[in-house]
Design a protein around this motif. Structure first.
Motif, PDB file in Angstrom:
ATOM      1  N   ARG A 191     -83.537  47.534  57.798  1.00 28.24           N
ATOM      2  CA  ARG A 191     -83.990  46.152  57.893  1.00 28.24           C
ATOM      3  C   ARG A 191     -82.782  45.235  57.722  1.00 28.24           C
ATOM      4  O   ARG A 191     -81.976  45.409  56.813  1.00 28.24           O
ATOM      5  CB  ARG A 191     -85.011  45.884  56.803  1.00 28.24           C
ATOM      6  N   THR A 221     -81.198  41.711  56.739  1.00 27.90           N
ATOM      7  CA  THR A 221     -81.360  40.423  56.071  1.00 27.90           C
ATOM      8  C   THR A 221     -80.156  39.561  56.433  1.00 27.90           C
ATOM      9  O   THR A 221     -79.138  40.060  56.920  1.00 27.90           O
ATOM     10  CB  THR A 221     -81.461  40.590  54.549  1.00 27.90           C
ATOM     11  N   GLU A 280     -88.864  37.708  54.462  1.00 24.27           N
ATOM     12  CA  GLU A 280     -88.394  38.766  55.358  1.00 24.27           C
ATOM     13  C   GLU A 280     -86.903  38.659  55.643  1.00 24.27           C
ATOM     14  O   GLU A 280     -86.184  39.663  55.657  1.00 24.27           O
ATOM     15  CB  GLU A 280     -89.182  38.704  56.673  1.00 24.27           C
ATOM     16  N   THR A 281     -86.408  37.443  55.896  1.00 25.44           N
ATOM     17  CA  THR A 281     -84.986  37.277  56.239  1.00 25.44           C
ATOM     18  C   THR A 281     -84.099  37.251  54.999  1.00 25.44           C
ATOM     19  O   THR A 281     -82.914  37.586  55.076  1.00 25.44           O
ATOM     20  CB  THR A 281     -84.783  35.980  57.040  1.00 25.44           C
ATOM     21  N   ASP A 282     -84.648  36.823  53.843  1.00 24.13           N
ATOM     22  CA  ASP A 282     -83.957  36.840  52.546  1.00 24.13           C
ATOM     23  C   ASP A 282     -82.558  36.214  52.608  1.00 24.13           C
ATOM     24  O   ASP A 282     -81.568  36.846  52.228  1.00 24.13           O
ATOM     25  CB  ASP A 282     -83.857  38.292  52.059  1.00 24.13           C
TER      26      ASP A 282
END
Length: 733
Positions: free
Chosen positions: A649, A651, A673-675
């Protein structure tokens, strides 16, 4: 060694100005008197100002009217206001909007009603600083298209007489000379450059002889010699002739607008004349120091004006190179002013020495022929036209030579310091060397040191979020690639011409490899239109390709961008999710819009979304994505597909917040989700939409995301070597 107390006083005065400026202390008395006017301007309420018109000057598409001794109706001092009035292309006043009133003349006392504004300071690297310029001109406020009413005519005043003489000379120049010559001669003879096109300015600047387009010491020397000769031949006593010559020169300065270079020359001439009247010899360094000190006492802000700095640095260098041969003096003058030219114009003319050696000796002939033709026309007019056109052809030929311009960008401080040290050492050793070795060693050494000022190649990744008001403008640069993502504004005019292009030139960047338009809203593409129109021209940059969101090429303003790109020979590409481009360590990945999945979506939802990866540093550019577009993007990101492997994933260290900080985008799930570690919001100061919205700012804070805003911080610059990163802002870190 002669004692020069004036020199030391001048240096002390300059040191005092710099210290006061460092601590943001007002340098002019009237700056303390305009508080009430400033508050009125800040509230953007309609205000009425009364004052006396001191100048009416034509510009490209407007009249610029300067009103001094200006007061608001509540008695607050506004000091001076610049009024901008529209006009038609031919220069008449018929284009003034209905209700704006009549075009005033110098000497009139008028009332102007409109929105009082304070010019904005520069908020981007390379941008023109309108706030500082307003202090230099001592005109702290502007009014755009105000309603004008004349309270008292200035008929019979000295200002009206001066204006009529100047206008008569302007008209005479236009009548005697063809349009391609009239503008140049108007600048050379009257210091009036309003009729010179940008292409001619660029031509003279690239040849290193832009100084010919202003009134300078040569004009005063010629006029002084002619006036002195005529007065003495008429039987006027020598001292009376000297006094009358000074008065004639002062009248000429009034006529030509009192430019900084001409004021410097007049002050030097005045001290020399005073010394001669006392039967004493004039010391050039003392005369020049007196001139600089006088101007800086009148307005300390002149110290920060490029024209003042270039004029006086060239004059001081002329004293320094006294006694050198003509070629050596030209080399040292060119190299001595090179750091200032690079800092102001972001480039150096490679053949400037050659052009000055050839052209400057011919300037007296051009001036004499040009001036002599005004009353009579005839052969002298033909001679002036022939010389100006020959000069233009010569400069065009020089521009066509290889490496005619050295692109420097704005050199970093350490490079400027190193160059100045080398230049000072070269001057010292030049004077110590024997004549034969000077040209062999000293001159080549100082010319080679110019390489220090050349724009350094891009070594790491930089993302700059420009302040374009209410809009977006992002520049990505890395070794082998420069990309621009959007450039437009709904509150700032000319974002491409006055913000993006100056930034690129200040970095020494001459090509945009990829120019992305995320969607067709004006606040994202108005500047792109300007960049495409200027592509390939001297004042523009080249563009490798225009990239548009797939399926939207014919929507809104994107169709116009396609046409402009085709006219300029620039290829157009349609991008969709899954498309990517790599430039060494830099990877650009299109995350939206999805292929074929945007039917019924609005432009914001279907805009381009770009993932930027440089080593382990990741940046997400979201355009104005919201609603269906953000939902689809979030679903895609949750699928783990942005890294190329389903297991990992991605970020993002940096998030460009969508839609200028709208409450309806960048939801909590998207942030989770993107953090992102930090976010950048591009919005205009005091915009009508309330961007960034308080709800959005709360969401970012809850997500533990640091926030940088172009409306508060100016341009935001992100740098990374692929592992570490740093964030800087134009208005301080």
């Amino acid at each position: 060694m002669p004692k020069r107390p004036v020199l030391y006083v001048m240096l002390g005065w300059i040191a005092g100005i710099l210290i006061l400026r460092l601590f943001s202390v007002p340098l002019l008395p009237w700056e303390r008197q305009i508080t009430a006017a400033s508050e009125t301007a800040a509230r953007r309420k309609t205000a009425a100002v009364t004052g006396v018109v001191t100048e009416v000057r034509p510009a490209a598409k407007s009249w610029l009217v300067t009103v001094r001794h200006a007061y608001l109706e509540d008695g607050s001092c506004a000091h001076a206001v610049k009024l901008v009035l529209a006009k038609n292309v031919s220069g008449g006043s018929g284009g003034i909007p209905e209700g704006a009133g009549v075009l005033p003349s110098a000497g009139d006392r008028i009332r102007a009603e409109g929105v009082l504004r304070i010019p904005d300071p520069a908020s981007n690297p390379g941008q023109y600083d309108a706030y500082l310029a307003s202090r230099i001109e001592a005109v702290p406020f502007t009014m755009i298209y105000p309603k004008i009413s004349i309270l008292r005519s200035g008929e019979g005043t000295v200002r009206r007489f001066h204006e009529r003489v100047r206008d008569a000379l302007r008209r005479r120049i236009r009548r005697v000379y063809p349009s391609d010559v009239a503008g140049v001669l108007g600048a050379m003879l009257l210091g009036d450059g309003s009729a010179i096109g940008g292409d001619i300015r660029e031509l003279y600047a690239d040849g290193g002889i832009a100084h010919l387009l202003v009134v300078s010491s040569l004009h005063l020397q010629l006029l002084s010699a002619a006036a002195g000769f005529a007065l003495l031949r008429a039987g006027v006593p020598r001292r009376a002739a000297a006094l009358l010559s000074v008065l004639i020169l002062f009248a000429f300065l009034l006529l030509t607008g009192m430019g900084r270079s001409s004021l410097r020359a007049f002050a030097v001439f005045l001290t020399g004349a005073f010394a001669r009247a006392l039967n004493r010899s004039a010391d050039p360094l003392t005369s020049l120091s007196f001139a600089a000190l006088t101007l800086l006492i009148v307005n300390p802000y002149y110290l920060f004006e490029s024209a003042f700095l270039l004029s006086f640095s060239a004059a001081f260098l002329c004293i320094l190179v006294t006694g050198m041969g003509k070629l050596s003096a030209a080399v040292f003058l060119y190299c001595g002013t090179a750091p200032l030219c690079a800092a102001v114009f972001f480039r150096l003319p490679s053949y400037g020495i050659l052009c000055n050696l050839i052209v400057v000796p011919a300037l007296p002939l051009i001036l004499l022929a040009g001036a002599a033709a005004l009353p009579f026309g005839g052969l002298t007019a033909s001679a002036a036209v022939w010389m100006i056109r020959l000069l233009n052809r010569f400069l065009t030929m020089v521009r066509g030579l290889p490496f005619s311009v050295i692109r420097t960008g704005r050199p970093a401080g350490i490079r400027l310091i190193l160059y100045i040290i080398l230049f000072a050492a070269a001057v010292f050793y030049y004077r110590k060397m024997r004549a034969r070795r000077r040209k062999v060693l000293a001159i080549p050494a100082i010319l080679l040191s110019l390489l220090i000022l050349r724009a350094s190649p891009v070594r790491d990744f930089t993302a700059v979020f420009l302040d374009v008001g209410q809009g977006d403008g992002i520049v990505l640069s890395a070794p082998g690639c420069t990309a621009v993502v959007d450039c437009g504004s709904s509150t700032v005019s000319g974002p491409g011409t006055y913000r993006l292009l100056p930034y690129l030139k200040s970095r020494g960047l001459t090509k945009i490899d990829l120019l992305f338009a995320t969607h067709g809203d004006e606040d994202h593409i108005s500047g792109i239109r300007e960049v495409l129109a200027a592509a390939g021209q001297e004042d523009g940059v080249s563009v490798g390709a225009l990239v548009l969101p797939a399926g939207m090429e014919t929507r809104n303003g994107l169709a116009e961008l396609m046409e402009l790109a085709k006219e300029a020979g620039i290829p157009v590409r349609a991008a969709k999710r899954g498309d990517a481009a790599s430039f060494g360590k830099l990877d650009l990945e299109i995350l939206g819009p999805p292929a074929g999945g945007t039917a019924g979506w609005d432009d914001n939802a279907a805009c381009l979304v770009i993932g930027v990866h440089y080593g382990s540093f990741d940046l997400l550019l979201t355009g104005d994505v919201e609603a269906e577009g953000e939902e689809a993007l979030l679903s895609y990101l949750r699928g783990g597909k942005t890294s190329g492997t389903a297991e990992k994933r991605v970020t993002y260290e940096c998030l460009k917040v969508a839609h200028h900080g709208s409450a309806y985008s960048t939801g909590a799930a998207f942030l989770a989700e993107t953090d992102p570690c930090f976010a950048v919001i591009s919005a205009g100061r005091g915009n009508a939409y309330g961007h960034p919205h308080p709800e959005l700012l709360v969401r970012l804070e809850e997500a533990g995301c640091a926030v940088f805003r172009t409306d508060e911080n100016g341009a935001v610059t992100v740098r990374s070597d692929g592992v570490n990163y740093s964030v800087g802002t134009f208005f301080g870190d």
